[in-house]
Design a protein around this motif. Structure first.
Motif, PDB file in Angstrom:
ATOM      1  N   TYR A   1      27.423   0.054 -26.392  1.00 36.58           N
ATOM      2  CA  TYR A   1      26.486   0.432 -27.456  1.00 36.58           C
ATOM      3  C   TYR A   1      27.010   0.018 -28.832  1.00 36.58           C
ATOM      4  O   TYR A   1      26.232  -0.378 -29.704  1.00 36.58           O
ATOM      5  CB  TYR A   1      26.212   1.928 -27.405  1.00 36.58           C
ATOM      6  N   ALA A   2      28.326   0.083 -29.017  1.00 35.10           N
ATOM      7  CA  ALA A   2      28.894  -0.355 -30.293  1.00 35.10           C
ATOM      8  C   ALA A   2      28.585  -1.818 -30.563  1.00 35.10           C
ATOM      9  O   ALA A   2      28.363  -2.225 -31.711  1.00 35.10           O
ATOM     10  CB  ALA A   2      30.401  -0.117 -30.309  1.00 35.10           C
ATOM     11  N   ALA A   3      28.534  -2.614 -29.502  1.00 34.68           N
ATOM     12  CA  ALA A   3      28.280  -4.050 -29.656  1.00 34.68           C
ATOM     13  C   ALA A   3      26.794  -4.405 -29.647  1.00 34.68           C
ATOM     14  O   ALA A   3      26.414  -5.490 -30.101  1.00 34.68           O
ATOM     15  CB  ALA A   3      28.992  -4.815 -28.536  1.00 34.68           C
ATOM     16  N   HIS A   4      25.952  -3.502 -29.130  1.00 33.45           N
ATOM     17  CA  HIS A   4      24.539  -3.866 -28.906  1.00 33.45           C
ATOM     18  C   HIS A   4      23.548  -2.842 -29.469  1.00 33.45           C
ATOM     19  O   HIS A   4      22.379  -2.868 -29.087  1.00 33.45           O
ATOM     20  CB  HIS A   4      24.289  -4.022 -27.404  1.00 33.45           C
ATOM     21  N   CYS A   5      23.975  -1.981 -30.380  1.00 33.22           N
ATOM     22  CA  CYS A   5      23.104  -0.881 -30.819  1.00 33.22           C
ATOM     23  C   CYS A   5      21.919  -1.341 -31.662  1.00 33.22           C
ATOM     24  O   CYS A   5      20.989  -0.559 -31.895  1.00 33.22           O
ATOM     25  CB  CYS A   5      23.909   0.179 -31.567  1.00 33.22           C
TER      26      CYS A   5
ATOM     27  N   SER B   1      22.301   0.131 -22.705  1.00 32.60           N
ATOM     28  CA  SER B   1      23.722   0.482 -22.709  1.00 32.60           C
ATOM     29  C   SER B   1      24.050   1.474 -21.602  1.00 32.60           C
ATOM     30  O   SER B   1      25.113   1.386 -20.973  1.00 32.60           O
ATOM     31  CB  SER B   1      24.131   1.041 -24.075  1.00 32.60           C
ATOM     32  N   VAL B   2      23.150   2.434 -21.355  1.00 26.47           N
ATOM     33  CA  VAL B   2      23.345   3.351 -20.233  1.00 26.47           C
ATOM     34  C   VAL B   2      23.445   2.573 -18.930  1.00 26.47           C
ATOM     35  O   VAL B   2      24.354   2.789 -18.109  1.00 26.47           O
ATOM     36  CB  VAL B   2      22.196   4.384 -20.163  1.00 26.47           C
ATOM     37  N   ASN B   3      22.532   1.642 -18.711  1.00 25.89           N
ATOM     38  CA  ASN B   3      22.505   0.922 -17.444  1.00 25.89           C
ATOM     39  C   ASN B   3      23.667  -0.059 -17.300  1.00 25.89           C
ATOM     40  O   ASN B   3      24.184  -0.264 -16.200  1.00 25.89           O
ATOM     41  CB  ASN B   3      21.164   0.227 -17.260  1.00 25.89           C
ATOM     42  N   ALA B   4      24.113  -0.637 -18.414  1.00 30.98           N
ATOM     43  CA  ALA B   4      25.306  -1.484 -18.352  1.00 30.98           C
ATOM     44  C   ALA B   4      26.526  -0.654 -17.978  1.00 30.98           C
ATOM     45  O   ALA B   4      27.372  -1.090 -17.180  1.00 30.98           O
ATOM     46  CB  ALA B   4      25.524  -2.184 -19.687  1.00 30.98           C
ATOM     47  N   ALA B   5      26.612   0.554 -18.542  1.00 29.42           N
ATOM     48  CA  ALA B   5      27.744   1.427 -18.239  1.00 29.42           C
ATOM     49  C   ALA B   5      27.697   1.910 -16.797  1.00 29.42           C
ATOM     50  O   ALA B   5      28.728   1.963 -16.112  1.00 29.42           O
ATOM     51  CB  ALA B   5      27.749   2.612 -19.198  1.00 29.42           C
TER      52      ALA B   5
END
Length: 226
Positions: free
Chosen positions: A79-83, A25-29
């Motif tokens: 992250y909400a979608a992939h946590c 999620s960090v890297n997607a952001a």
């Protein structure tokens, strides 16, 4: 009789291995803003103080505030979608929690992770296991760890006293949280920090496995040294 009446747990690195999903999620952001990615070890070092500081540490030095804010918003959405894509309990944790409940120990989770993700993850990964669950909620006047507020709020929600309280976590933030809350701390060796880092942070009791943690919490074995 259990050695402790109330056990308050950290979440990431203590109950759940969340690191890969956090990194993704960090890297997607970061990619959404054309910024370079971070490695798993870098993200491991960045976590522990909540997602806003995670993002601040992940963006390159000198990133404009408005771009950092855009990365933060993108992280929350991703992250909400992939946590839960790669997240799950450490081996032995579900059994530990079940045995503690059977022994009558009150259980809580307090995490600096956003409350939206904490409620989702705990509700799905550990349904019915905890008497109180708190994620980051500073907008309600409850300071995040290492302030003692989240531990105190959990006790209030459970109607539990401080007598027999113990705090369990995997990082320097958790060691300091327990100190600020005035309660014993059990540090776990399987999380996001090394044993050397825990000792440097002041950990006095380090357990190596959930089974060992169970024996300490239930009073079946002496507390191991750091």
């Amino acid at each position: 009789m259990p050695a402790y009446a109330t056990a308050v747990f950290d979440l990431d690195g203590t109950l759940l291995d969340t690191l890969e999903d956090l990194m993704l999620s960090v890297n997607a952001a970061l990619a959404s803003q054309g910024l370079p990615p971070r490695t798993l070890d870098e993200v491991r070092r960045f976590v522990g103080n909540g997602i806003r500081l995670l993002v601040r540490r992940a963006v390159p030095a000198g990133t404009p505030a408005e771009q950092e804010a855009a990365v933060f918003d993108a992280f929350r959405a991703h992250y909400a979608a992939h946590c839960e894509d790669h997240t799950g309990p450490y081996s032995g944790i579900p059994e530990l929690l079940a045995h503690l409940r059977d022994a009558g120990v009150a259980l809580a989770v307090v995490s600096n992770k956003g409350d939206f993700a904490v409620q989702e993850l705990v509700g799905r990964q550990f349904p019915g296991a905890f008497d109180a669950v708190l994620g980051e909620c500073e907008d309600r006047g409850i300071r995040k760890k290492p302030a003692p507020d989240m531990v105190e709020a959990a006790l209030a929600r459970m109607g539990a006293s401080r007598e027999g309280l113990v705090y369990i976590g995997d990082s320097e933030v958790d060691v300091q949280t327990a100190a600020n809350a005035g309660c014993p701390c059990l540090s776990v060796a399987w999380g996001f920090r090394s044993r050397a880092q825990l000792v440097e942070a002041g950990a006095t009791t380090i357990v190596n496995t959930p089974a060992e943690l169970e024996r300490v919490l239930l009073g079946d074995t002496p507390r191991p040294p750091a």
